[in-house]
Scaffold this motif. Structure first.
Motif, PDB file in Angstrom:
ATOM      1  N   THR A  93      38.329  31.604  42.857  1.00  0.00           N
ATOM      2  CA  THR A  93      36.893  31.425  43.085  1.00  0.00           C
ATOM      3  C   THR A  93      36.461  30.373  42.070  1.00  0.00           C
ATOM      4  OG1 THR A  93      36.720  33.745  43.657  1.00  0.00           O
ATOM      5  CG2 THR A  93      34.668  32.625  43.162  1.00  0.00           C
ATOM      6  N   VAL A  97      33.268  28.178  40.173  1.00  0.00           N
ATOM      7  CA  VAL A  97      31.843  28.026  39.887  1.00  0.00           C
ATOM      8  C   VAL A  97      31.664  26.621  39.347  1.00  0.00           C
ATOM      9  CG1 VAL A  97      29.905  28.805  38.475  1.00  0.00           C
ATOM     10  CG2 VAL A  97      31.489  30.473  39.397  1.00  0.00           C
ATOM     11  N   LEU A 140      25.947  34.980  36.205  1.00  0.00           N
ATOM     12  CA  LEU A 140      26.190  35.115  37.630  1.00  0.00           C
ATOM     13  C   LEU A 140      27.069  36.319  37.855  1.00  0.00           C
ATOM     14  CD1 LEU A 140      27.621  31.565  37.952  1.00  0.00           C
ATOM     15  CD2 LEU A 140      25.427  32.141  38.880  1.00  0.00           C
ATOM     16  N   ASP A 189      26.993  26.124  41.869  1.00  0.00           N
ATOM     17  CA  ASP A 189      27.573  26.289  43.196  1.00  0.00           C
ATOM     18  C   ASP A 189      28.721  27.272  43.081  1.00  0.00           C
ATOM     19  OD1 ASP A 189      25.912  24.372  44.151  1.00  0.00           O
ATOM     20  OD2 ASP A 189      27.405  22.793  44.284  1.00  0.00           O
ATOM     21  N   LEU A 190      28.955  28.005  44.117  1.00  0.00           N
ATOM     22  CA  LEU A 190      30.062  28.961  44.127  1.00  0.00           C
ATOM     23  C   LEU A 190      30.951  28.643  45.317  1.00  0.00           C
ATOM     24  CD1 LEU A 190      30.838  31.531  42.499  1.00  0.00           C
ATOM     25  CD2 LEU A 190      29.563  32.849  44.169  1.00  0.00           C
ATOM     26  N   TYR A 191      32.235  28.449  45.035  1.00  0.00           N
ATOM     27  CA  TYR A 191      33.190  28.144  46.105  1.00  0.00           C
ATOM     28  C   TYR A 191      34.358  29.121  46.009  1.00  0.00           C
ATOM     29  CZ  TYR A 191      31.027  23.482  46.237  1.00  0.00           C
ATOM     30  OH  TYR A 191      30.158  22.438  46.319  1.00  0.00           O
ATOM     31  N   ALA A 211      32.311  27.067  50.591  1.00  0.00           N
ATOM     32  CA  ALA A 211      31.116  27.242  49.759  1.00  0.00           C
ATOM     33  C   ALA A 211      30.532  28.614  50.038  1.00  0.00           C
ATOM     34  CB  ALA A 211      30.110  26.146  50.058  1.00  0.00           C
ATOM     35  N   LEU A 212      30.396  29.409  49.003  1.00  0.00           N
ATOM     36  CA  LEU A 212      29.807  30.741  49.162  1.00  0.00           C
ATOM     37  C   LEU A 212      28.315  30.682  48.888  1.00  0.00           C
ATOM     38  CD1 LEU A 212      32.417  32.875  47.204  1.00  0.00           C
ATOM     39  CD2 LEU A 212      32.290  32.537  49.650  1.00  0.00           C
ATOM     40  N   TYR A 213      27.966  29.799  47.967  1.00  0.00           N
ATOM     41  CA  TYR A 213      26.576  29.757  47.524  1.00  0.00           C
ATOM     42  C   TYR A 213      26.345  28.395  46.910  1.00  0.00           C
ATOM     43  CZ  TYR A 213      22.553  30.861  44.579  1.00  0.00           C
ATOM     44  OH  TYR A 213      21.343  30.856  43.967  1.00  0.00           O
ATOM     45  N   ARG A 214      25.297  27.724  47.286  1.00  0.00           N
ATOM     46  CA  ARG A 214      25.082  26.379  46.751  1.00  0.00           C
ATOM     47  C   ARG A 214      23.650  26.198  46.288  1.00  0.00           C
ATOM     48  NH1 ARG A 214      27.737  21.166  48.863  1.00  0.00           N
ATOM     49  NH2 ARG A 214      27.026  20.762  46.764  1.00  0.00           N
ATOM     50  N   GLU A 215      23.528  25.551  45.159  1.00  0.00           N
ATOM     51  CA  GLU A 215      22.198  25.184  44.669  1.00  0.00           C
ATOM     52  C   GLU A 215      22.071  23.680  44.519  1.00  0.00           C
ATOM     53  OE1 GLU A 215      21.166  29.132  42.021  1.00  0.00           O
ATOM     54  OE2 GLU A 215      21.599  27.258  41.019  1.00  0.00           O
TER      55      GLU A 215
END
Lengths: 129, 150
Positions: free
Chosen positions: B64, B66, B110, B56-58, A77-81
């Motif tokens: 990659t 989203v 984004l 969310d970004l994984y 996970a790089l960024y989570r909301e």
């Protein structure tokens, strides 16, 4: 503990479902009223029909939605909301709702619950003699 | 380590200063408490308002990802675009309430890592969640080179 439970049966009850679910979040929802029914719209992204429980008990409608998707092991996970917590919400209603006729429909992560008003409360046109 | 020094109100700071010169110690307390509660409780049970949605970004070794929570959106109404290094997602939802029909539009842009093969981006929508897969360029993938030791 079991001795206590055998003496006081109340303590042997199963814990509330919320306890099994871990941390839960209350989903976003809207409630709208029409002349013949209330419509409850609950937003449950990532919840499928199989993972959704809608129950009514003693004048309360409870909704429990489990998230199906799990983050694969090799994903970072790089960024989570969003949160991974399951959804749970309880809505109380009174006798004006016809409990037998409550319908629920899930489509694309949106649950629509129709709570028809009891026949005695619906608007009725009276024929004039 | 953080050292925090709390200043407790003293008799001097509480006494009404001459002709209320300074700020009252309680000025803004009420609004501050309201703000705290709004912050703590605001997220819950608020109807789906606004035109944004959580993402969310994984990433893994090759892609990659989203993931966007867009419940109740028509597949046809989702537009995913890559403009340079930005991924833009636009969606709309129509909600029928009796005879009335309401439309909600969502959009979000984004910035994604630079090493994306923009022409190979794919997206899928399931159970109200949109997953966009952005493949990484070859040179961005970690290369394994085994070196013989003599």
């Amino acid at each position: 503990m079991s001795l206590v439970q055998s003496i006081v049966p109340f303590l042997a009850r199963r814990p509330a479902p919320a306890a099994e679910l871990g941390a839960t979040v209350k989903p976003q929802h809207t409630l709208r009223e029409a002349p013949d029914a209330w419509t409850l719209t609950v937003y449950l992204p990532g919840v499928t029909k199989e993972n959704l429980e809608v129950t009514t008990e003693a004048g309360a409608l409870s909704i429990v939605g489990r998230r199906v998707w799990q983050q694969p092991k090799d994903w970072t996970a790089l960024y989570r909301e969003t949160s991974s917590a399951n959804f749970a919400a309880t809505f109380e209603y009174d006798l004006s709702v016809d409990e037998e006729k409550i319908r629920a429909e899930l489509k694309d992560g949106v649950l629509q619950v129709t709570l028809p008003k009891a026949a005695a409360l619906q608007p009725r046109r009276i024929a004039v003699q | 380590m953080h050292i925090i020094r709390y200043t407790y109100p003293t008799a001097r700071s509480l006494a009404p200063t001459t002709a209320f010169q300074g700020r009252s110690p309680w000025a803004g307390l009420e609004s501050e408490i309201d703000r705290l509660f709004a912050n703590a409780l605001g997220e819950f049970s608020e109807p789906a308002a606004g035109n944004t949605f959580p993402v969310d970004l994984y990433e893994d070794k090759t892609n990659t990802y989203v993931r966007a929570e867009l419940p109740g959106v028509n597949r046809d109404a989702i537009h995913v675009e890559m403009v340079e290094d930005n991924l833009s997602i636009q969606a709309s939802r129509t909600q029928k309430t009796g005879d009335r029909e309401e439309a909600f539009a969502f959009s979000r842009t984004l910035s994604v890592p630079e090493n994306v093969q923009a022409d190979k981006v794919s997206a899928s929508y399931e159970n109200g969640v949109l997953t966009v897969t952005l493949p990484k360029r070859e040179e961005a993938k970690p290369k394994k080179v085994s070196i013989a030791v003599n």
